[in-house]
Design a protein around this motif. Structure first.
Motif, PDB file in Angstrom:
ATOM      1  N   PHE A  34       0.817  -1.200   0.000  1.00  0.00           N
ATOM      2  CA  PHE A  34       0.000   0.000   0.000  1.00  0.00           C
ATOM      3  C   PHE A  34       0.859   1.261   0.000  1.00  0.00           C
ATOM      4  N   SER A  35       0.241   2.338  -0.436  1.00  0.00           N
ATOM      5  CA  SER A  35       0.787   3.684  -0.352  1.00  0.00           C
ATOM      6  C   SER A  35      -0.335   4.575   0.165  1.00  0.00           C
ATOM      7  N   GLU A  36      -0.148   5.879   0.140  1.00  0.00           N
ATOM      8  CA  GLU A  36      -1.211   6.785   0.564  1.00  0.00           C
ATOM      9  C   GLU A  36      -2.366   6.794  -0.429  1.00  0.00           C
ATOM     10  N   GLU A  37      -2.110   6.357  -1.670  1.00  0.00           N
ATOM     11  CA  GLU A  37      -3.097   6.456  -2.736  1.00  0.00           C
ATOM     12  C   GLU A  37      -3.783   5.140  -3.105  1.00  0.00           C
ATOM     13  N   GLU A  38      -3.105   4.017  -2.886  1.00  0.00           N
ATOM     14  CA  GLU A  38      -3.698   2.738  -3.274  1.00  0.00           C
ATOM     15  C   GLU A  38      -3.113   1.600  -2.458  1.00  0.00           C
ATOM     16  N   GLY A  39      -3.863   0.495  -2.427  1.00  0.00           N
ATOM     17  CA  GLY A  39      -3.413  -0.661  -1.676  1.00  0.00           C
ATOM     18  C   GLY A  39      -4.032  -1.927  -2.212  1.00  0.00           C
ATOM     19  N   VAL A  40      -3.339  -3.052  -1.940  1.00  0.00           N
ATOM     20  CA  VAL A  40      -3.824  -4.370  -2.334  1.00  0.00           C
ATOM     21  C   VAL A  40      -3.637  -5.303  -1.142  1.00  0.00           C
ATOM     22  N   ILE A  41      -4.707  -6.021  -0.820  1.00  0.00           N
ATOM     23  CA  ILE A  41      -4.664  -7.004   0.269  1.00  0.00           C
ATOM     24  C   ILE A  41      -5.093  -8.338  -0.313  1.00  0.00           C
ATOM     25  N   THR A  42      -4.247  -9.359  -0.126  1.00  0.00           N
ATOM     26  CA  THR A  42      -4.572 -10.709  -0.576  1.00  0.00           C
ATOM     27  C   THR A  42      -4.854 -11.562   0.660  1.00  0.00           C
ATOM     28  N   PHE A  43      -6.050 -12.118   0.704  1.00  0.00           N
ATOM     29  CA  PHE A  43      -6.507 -12.905   1.840  1.00  0.00           C
ATOM     30  C   PHE A  43      -6.060 -14.359   1.704  1.00  0.00           C
ATOM     31  N   PRO A  44      -6.055 -15.113   2.819  1.00  0.00           N
ATOM     32  CA  PRO A  44      -5.654 -16.525   2.762  1.00  0.00           C
ATOM     33  C   PRO A  44      -6.510 -17.366   1.813  1.00  0.00           C
ATOM     34  N   ASN A  45      -7.771 -16.990   1.597  1.00  0.00           N
ATOM     35  CA  ASN A  45      -8.629 -17.767   0.688  1.00  0.00           C
ATOM     36  C   ASN A  45      -8.453 -17.335  -0.773  1.00  0.00           C
ATOM     37  N   GLU A  46      -7.414 -16.517  -1.021  1.00  0.00           N
ATOM     38  CA  GLU A  46      -7.085 -16.009  -2.365  1.00  0.00           C
ATOM     39  C   GLU A  46      -8.002 -14.885  -2.827  1.00  0.00           C
ATOM     40  N   SER A  47      -8.897 -14.412  -1.971  1.00  0.00           N
ATOM     41  CA  SER A  47      -9.636 -13.194  -2.304  1.00  0.00           C
ATOM     42  C   SER A  47      -8.636 -12.046  -2.329  1.00  0.00           C
ATOM     43  N   ARG A  48      -8.987 -11.002  -3.081  1.00  0.00           N
ATOM     44  CA  ARG A  48      -8.072  -9.875  -3.249  1.00  0.00           C
ATOM     45  C   ARG A  48      -8.872  -8.574  -3.213  1.00  0.00           C
ATOM     46  N   LEU A  49      -8.457  -7.652  -2.345  1.00  0.00           N
ATOM     47  CA  LEU A  49      -9.074  -6.345  -2.235  1.00  0.00           C
ATOM     48  C   LEU A  49      -8.118  -5.300  -2.782  1.00  0.00           C
ATOM     49  N   GLU A  50      -8.585  -4.544  -3.784  1.00  0.00           N
ATOM     50  CA  GLU A  50      -7.815  -3.430  -4.321  1.00  0.00           C
ATOM     51  C   GLU A  50      -8.519  -2.151  -3.900  1.00  0.00           C
ATOM     52  N   MET A  51      -7.741  -1.195  -3.373  1.00  0.00           N
ATOM     53  CA  MET A  51      -8.295   0.062  -2.890  1.00  0.00           C
ATOM     54  C   MET A  51      -7.593   1.221  -3.591  1.00  0.00           C
ATOM     55  N   ARG A  52      -8.370   2.245  -3.911  1.00  0.00           N
ATOM     56  CA  ARG A  52      -7.802   3.433  -4.549  1.00  0.00           C
ATOM     57  C   ARG A  52      -8.502   4.676  -4.006  1.00  0.00           C
ATOM     58  N   ALA A  66     -14.397 -18.240  -7.043  1.00  0.00           N
ATOM     59  CA  ALA A  66     -15.614 -19.041  -7.114  1.00  0.00           C
ATOM     60  C   ALA A  66     -15.576 -20.072  -5.992  1.00  0.00           C
ATOM     61  N   GLY A  67     -16.723 -20.286  -5.381  1.00  0.00           N
ATOM     62  CA  GLY A  67     -16.796 -21.250  -4.286  1.00  0.00           C
ATOM     63  C   GLY A  67     -16.621 -20.614  -2.919  1.00  0.00           C
ATOM     64  N   GLU A  68     -16.119 -19.378  -2.873  1.00  0.00           N
ATOM     65  CA  GLU A  68     -15.995 -18.651  -1.612  1.00  0.00           C
ATOM     66  C   GLU A  68     -17.225 -17.757  -1.445  1.00  0.00           C
ATOM     67  N   ASP A  69     -17.493 -17.327  -0.228  1.00  0.00           N
ATOM     68  CA  ASP A  69     -18.680 -16.535   0.089  1.00  0.00           C
ATOM     69  C   ASP A  69     -18.398 -15.048  -0.140  1.00  0.00           C
ATOM     70  N   SER A  70     -18.798 -14.529  -1.296  1.00  0.00           N
ATOM     71  CA  SER A  70     -18.495 -13.137  -1.631  1.00  0.00           C
ATOM     72  C   SER A  70     -19.252 -12.158  -0.721  1.00  0.00           C
ATOM     73  N   ALA A  71     -20.474 -12.484  -0.321  1.00  0.00           N
ATOM     74  CA  ALA A  71     -21.223 -11.605   0.580  1.00  0.00           C
ATOM     75  C   ALA A  71     -20.509 -11.485   1.924  1.00  0.00           C
ATOM     76  N   ARG A  72     -19.991 -12.582   2.426  1.00  0.00           N
ATOM     77  CA  ARG A  72     -19.266 -12.555   3.701  1.00  0.00           C
ATOM     78  C   ARG A  72     -18.000 -11.712   3.577  1.00  0.00           C
ATOM     79  N   MET A  73     -17.287 -11.844   2.457  1.00  0.00           N
ATOM     80  CA  MET A  73     -16.062 -11.071   2.258  1.00  0.00           C
ATOM     81  C   MET A  73     -16.381  -9.572   2.167  1.00  0.00           C
ATOM     82  N   ARG A  74     -17.476  -9.218   1.496  1.00  0.00           N
ATOM     83  CA  ARG A  74     -17.884  -7.805   1.445  1.00  0.00           C
ATOM     84  C   ARG A  74     -18.169  -7.295   2.855  1.00  0.00           C
ATOM     85  N   ASP A  75     -18.847  -8.100   3.670  1.00  0.00           N
ATOM     86  CA  ASP A  75     -19.154  -7.712   5.051  1.00  0.00           C
ATOM     87  C   ASP A  75     -17.891  -7.545   5.885  1.00  0.00           C
TER      88      ASP A  75
END
Length: 100
Positions: A34-52, A66-75
């Motif tokens: 991450f920097s002040e402008e953007e970041g990337v977080i990779t979770f153990p289940n291989e989900s990936r959050l990109e922030m800008r 696929a196969g992971e709970d996307s609603a739970r990850m959003r929460d």
């Protein structure tokens, strides 16, 4: 099977601060860049959050395998950001599904 892709544009004047707090918080358990402008977080289940950061929003792109709970990850993402944004929480997460 394809990944689930969710995007959200979260209105806030503190986007950079929240991005950095979330990245630092999860850097102990996950792969984070991450920097002040953007970041990337990779979770153990291989989900990936990109922030800008933009002028008045924190833009999020969440890719969930696929196969992971996307609603739970959003929460999980929304709940953690709301904790850091306690002065203005709850933030508005207008999650939209996208084709991966």
């Amino acid at each position: 099977m394809t990944d689930h892709l969710s995007v959200a544009r979260v209105p806030t004047q503190s986007a950079s601060r929240y991005l950095q707090q979330l990245a630092k918080h999860w850097s102990h358990k996950m792969t984070v860049t991450f920097s002040e402008e953007e970041g990337v977080i990779t979770f153990p289940n291989e989900s990936r959050l990109e922030m800008r950061v933009s002028d008045d929003t924190l833009d999020l792109l969440l890719r969930v395998p696929a196969g992971e709970d996307s609603a739970r990850m959003r929460d999980v993402v929304a709940n953690h950001l709301d904790r850091f944004a306690f002065r203005e929480a709850p933030l508005t997460f207008d999650w939209q599904e996208r084709d991966a």
